[in-house]
Design an enzyme around this catalytic site. Structure first.
Site, PDB file in Angstrom:
ATOM      1  N   ASP A 115      -5.717 -10.240   0.040  1.00  0.00           N
ATOM      2  CA  ASP A 115      -5.120  -9.345   1.045  1.00  0.00           C
ATOM      3  C   ASP A 115      -6.168  -9.039   2.113  1.00  0.00           C
ATOM      4  O   ASP A 115      -7.027  -9.877   2.379  1.00  0.00           O
ATOM      5  CB  ASP A 115      -4.564  -8.090   0.346  1.00  0.00           C
ATOM      6  CG  ASP A 115      -3.391  -7.491   1.101  1.00  0.00           C
ATOM      7  OD1 ASP A 115      -3.555  -7.192   2.292  1.00  0.00           O
ATOM      8  OD2 ASP A 115      -2.307  -7.333   0.520  1.00  0.00           O
TER       9      ASP A 115
ATOM     10  N   HIS B 175      -6.502 -11.838   4.281  1.00  0.00           N
ATOM     11  CA  HIS B 175      -5.698 -11.565   5.475  1.00  0.00           C
ATOM     12  C   HIS B 175      -6.534 -11.106   6.666  1.00  0.00           C
ATOM     13  O   HIS B 175      -5.994 -10.715   7.690  1.00  0.00           O
ATOM     14  CB  HIS B 175      -4.605 -10.536   5.152  1.00  0.00           C
ATOM     15  CG  HIS B 175      -3.611 -11.033   4.139  1.00  0.00           C
ATOM     16  ND1 HIS B 175      -2.566 -10.285   3.679  1.00  0.00           N
ATOM     17  CD2 HIS B 175      -3.527 -12.216   3.482  1.00  0.00           C
ATOM     18  CE1 HIS B 175      -1.870 -10.991   2.794  1.00  0.00           C
ATOM     19  NE2 HIS B 175      -2.435 -12.156   2.651  1.00  0.00           N
TER      20      HIS B 175
END
Ligand SMILES: *[C@@H]1O[C@H](CO)[C@@H](O)[C@H](O)[C@H]1NC(C)=O
Ligand SMILES: *[C@@H]1O[C@H](CO)[C@@H](O)[C@H](O)[C@H]1NC(C)=O
Length: 395
Positions: free
Chosen positions: A215, A238
């Site tokens: 993430d 991310h």
């Protein structure tokens, strides 16, 4: 003869150093913390003794593998405390066996140091398989590795956090808090394993740190102020995110975020600001500086997304009410995984102001990237793409 005298001299001077600078040491074994046992009680007892001491104390967890369930320790303490972690601490694989939402939570202290070459291993693979947050908005996320709450003038260095079940590190309400030479290690397909999440904190530095996650590498929530992210390597994951912001009415503004000298490799975003449309938040985001950043095959290298709405959880009926201003994007180079290297999708309700772009040298398949912009008129200098179309929304 000469040689042994030199050795003698050096060992003598290191003894003197030891005596002069060493704080009192508390070995975890003194409290029953032995390898291959659950050291939760031992660490809690060691903390209690250290916290009551009127002079600096170092708690040492030596090399070896330990188990640990939830530990929650607090100040105020009378003197600085250092935790030197050289061993590996393993969490129980099942979230319900941890006994709390963070494996190690430390709060309300001043002058804390965590050092060493040790590892905190959340053993998250079992929990990642249970994660249904992409389908269930009320999903439960349990089991961060580290929680730092309301801590001042402190530093975390050297240690690694591995395979957290949820976010690796949560920093809340801290002032002058530094990560240096820190490491986050998780596979790219592990959901919701943000590296370092910061909220309601001032003066947080993340320096010389490598972050691999499934993430966000670093996520900056509401109330993040004077944050410096420097010489950080992100990937997989991310990328670096400011937000998401605006979902709640009582959020605090974000001011003074510098991302500098960083490298992002194979991440979905490089540097991103994301705010929710059609939600009550009205805070401001100002004084952002993204400088000297290398992108290596990053899908969206630079992105302002004021229509952030993952998994179609929201309506886009009304624009975001979050005002973004004073954003400097400077000296960005490398490769993009898409043609749109810069996406500035600002709010139609409160357009972005004071956005400056200079020297952005990004390519996609060998050609310069384009910039797409809505509700913003960036000032462009040096070699950088001009806005060639309205931003297209991609999710
Ligand atoms: C940390 O600093 C804040 C702001 O100066 C202060 O209110 C708080 O009491 C300090 N906390 C500790 C644990 O020293
Ligand atoms: C910030 O914290 C560090 C310890 O990490 C300390 O050495 C430094 O003096 C603090 N700075 C201020 C302004 O208090």
């Amino acid at each position: 003869m000469k040689f042994s005298m030199i050795i003698l001299f050096f060992s003598f001077s290191s003894v003197i150093n030891f005596v002069l600078v060493q704080s009192a040491t508390l070995e975890i074994s003194k409290f029953g913390g032995k390898p291959n046992t659950n050291i939760a009680k031992a660490l809690t007892s060691a903390w209690a003794e250290a916290c009551a001491s009127t002079s600096a104390v170092k708690i040492v967890i030596p090399s070896g593998t330990y188990q640990m369930t939830h530990v929650d320790v607090k100040g105020p303490c009378k003197a600085p405390i250092e935790i030197q972690l050289d061993g590996t601490i393993k969490a129980p694989p099942k979230p319900e066996d941890v006994g709390g939402d963070q494996l190690l939570r430390i709060g309300y202290v001043n002058a804390l140091t965590i050092s060493g070459k040790g590892v905190i291993d959340g053993q998250g693979s079992y929990a990642w398989k249970q994660n249904d947050c992409s389908k269930n908005t009320k999903c439960k996320l349990l089991g961060m590795n580290l929680g730092f709450n309301f801590i001042n003038n402190s530093i975390i260095r050297g240690i690694t956090t591995k395979d957290s079940k949820h976010f690796h590190v949560n920093v809340l309400g801290c002032n002058n808090f530094t990560f240096d030479g820190f490491k986050v290690s998780t596979p790219g397909d592990s959901a919701n394993t943000d590296g370092i999440h910061i909220g309601r904190s001032t003066g947080v530095n993340i320096l010389n740190t490598d972050i691999a996650t499934g993430d966000d590498c670093v996520s900056l929530g509401d109330g993040s102020r004077q944050v410096l992210v420097q010489n950080v390597k992100c990937g997989p994951g991310h990328g670096i995110s400011i937000g998401s912001l605006g979902k709640y009415k009582e959020e605090e503004s974000v001011d003074g975020i510098t991302i500098k000298g960083c490298t992002l490799k194979g991440t979905t975003n490089g540097v991103r600001i994301k705010t929710w449309p059609n939600e009550p938040g009205t805070i401001t985001v100002t004084n952002m500086r993204f400088e000297d950043i290398t992108m290596d095959n990053v899908m969206n290298p630079i992105i302002i997304d004021q229509e952030y709405c993952p998994w179609n959880q929201c309506s886009k009926q009304n624009p975001s009410k979050i005002k973004i201003s004073k954003v400097i994007i400077k000296d960005i180079k490398g490769t993009s995984g898409t043609k749109e290297g810069i996406i500035l999708a600002c709010s139609s309700g409160v357009p972005c102001e004071g956005v400056e772009i200079s020297n952005v040298d990004l390519t996609f398949k060998g050609a310069p990237v384009i910039a797409t912009c809505s509700n913003v008129k960036p000032k462009i200098t040096g070699k950088a793409p001009a806005c060639s179309a309205p931003s297209t929304k991609k999710e």
